[in-house]
Scaffold this motif. Structure first.
Motif, mmCIF file in Angstrom:
data_model
loop_
_atom_site.group_PDB
_atom_site.id
_atom_site.type_symbol
_atom_site.label_atom_id
_atom_site.label_comp_id
_atom_site.label_asym_id
_atom_site.label_seq_id
_atom_site.Cartn_x
_atom_site.Cartn_y
_atom_site.Cartn_z
ATOM 1 N N ASN A 127 62.533 -38.637 -0.485
ATOM 2 C CA ASN A 127 62.531 -39.732 0.577
ATOM 3 C C ASN A 127 61.551 -40.775 0.159
ATOM 4 O O ASN A 127 60.226 -40.638 0.497
ATOM 5 C CB ASN A 127 62.388 -39.374 2.010
ATOM 6 N N ARG A 161 61.657 -42.535 8.321
ATOM 7 C CA ARG A 161 62.317 -40.951 8.038
ATOM 8 C C ARG A 161 63.825 -40.873 8.139
ATOM 9 O O ARG A 161 64.420 -41.825 8.646
ATOM 10 C CB ARG A 161 61.632 -40.206 9.594
ATOM 11 N N HIS A 162 64.277 -39.916 7.353
ATOM 12 C CA HIS A 162 65.626 -39.832 7.031
ATOM 13 C C HIS A 162 65.833 -38.224 7.301
ATOM 14 O O HIS A 162 65.093 -37.499 7.092
ATOM 15 C CB HIS A 162 65.991 -40.429 5.731
ATOM 16 N N THR A 163 67.085 -37.951 7.058
ATOM 17 C CA THR A 163 67.733 -36.623 7.126
ATOM 18 C C THR A 163 68.597 -36.508 5.865
ATOM 19 O O THR A 163 69.486 -37.581 5.682
ATOM 20 C CB THR A 163 68.317 -35.965 8.084
ATOM 21 N N THR A 214 71.997 -34.359 6.194
ATOM 22 C CA THR A 214 72.580 -33.714 7.066
ATOM 23 C C THR A 214 73.954 -33.485 6.699
ATOM 24 O O THR A 214 74.534 -34.444 6.393
ATOM 25 C CB THR A 214 72.455 -34.073 8.590
ATOM 26 N N ASP A 242 70.598 -29.228 6.742
ATOM 27 C CA ASP A 242 70.046 -30.549 7.440
ATOM 28 C C ASP A 242 68.582 -30.566 7.054
ATOM 29 O O ASP A 242 67.725 -29.662 7.529
ATOM 30 C CB ASP A 242 70.136 -30.143 9.035
ATOM 31 N N ASP A 252 65.125 -32.418 6.810
ATOM 32 C CA ASP A 252 64.263 -33.425 7.585
ATOM 33 C C ASP A 252 63.422 -34.066 6.359
ATOM 34 O O ASP A 252 62.846 -33.202 5.727
ATOM 35 C CB ASP A 252 63.391 -32.847 8.792
ATOM 36 N N PRO A 291 60.410 -36.814 6.323
ATOM 37 C CA PRO A 291 59.469 -38.063 6.744
ATOM 38 C C PRO A 291 59.439 -38.796 5.414
ATOM 39 O O PRO A 291 59.672 -38.397 4.342
ATOM 40 C CB PRO A 291 58.364 -37.011 6.922
ATOM 41 N N CYS A 331 72.589 -39.448 6.945
ATOM 42 C CA CYS A 331 71.458 -39.363 7.447
ATOM 43 C C CYS A 331 71.691 -39.298 8.975
ATOM 44 O O CYS A 331 72.088 -40.294 9.638
ATOM 45 C CB CYS A 331 70.461 -40.667 7.135
ATOM 46 N N ARG A 332 71.209 -38.595 9.839
ATOM 47 C CA ARG A 332 71.368 -38.420 11.456
ATOM 48 C C ARG A 332 70.439 -39.771 11.872
ATOM 49 O O ARG A 332 71.006 -40.186 12.927
ATOM 50 C CB ARG A 332 70.428 -37.276 11.874
#
Length: 106
Positions: A53, A58-60, A62, A69, A71, A73, A92-93
């Motif tokens: 990232n 912040r991204h995911t 998923t 999933d 995570d 930051p 991305c959630r």
């Protein structure tokens, strides 16, 4: 007659080299500008994806099928080993318009 112990590593190396088992490859998928980079086209089970990232948000990463999933930051990385073959859609959630697809071969 039993083989000396020092011969075992050589035998293992010869077996591994001749077994047809491919070594895992590491790939990177980067998030920048609120987008995933294009996933690699030649993914196989056992390969590793490093999700990176580069955004300030912040991204995911998923999987829609819930198989992973990650995570992420801001300015971080997460690693995963691909466990099964098939197509997997991901997003991305936090930003559902960010999407991608992994095509994994055996």
């Amino acid at each position: 007659m039993p083989l000396p112990m020092k011969s075992l590593p050589l035998l293992f190396a010869l077996f591994w080299a001749g077994s047809g088992v491919a070594a895992a490859t590491e790939y990177q998928v980067t998030i920048a500008g609120m987008k995933f980079s294009a996933p690699p086209a030649e993914l196989h089970v056992g390969d590793v994806i490093v999700w990176r990232n580069d955004d300030i948000f912040r991204h995911t990463a998923t999987a829609r099928d819930k198989s992973f999933d990650i995570d992420l930051p801001p300015k971080s990385e997460g690693r995963m080993t691909i466990g099964r073959a098939g197509a997997v859609d991901f997003y991305c959630r936090f930003h559902p318009a960010m999407t991608g697809k992994l095509d994994v071969r055996p």
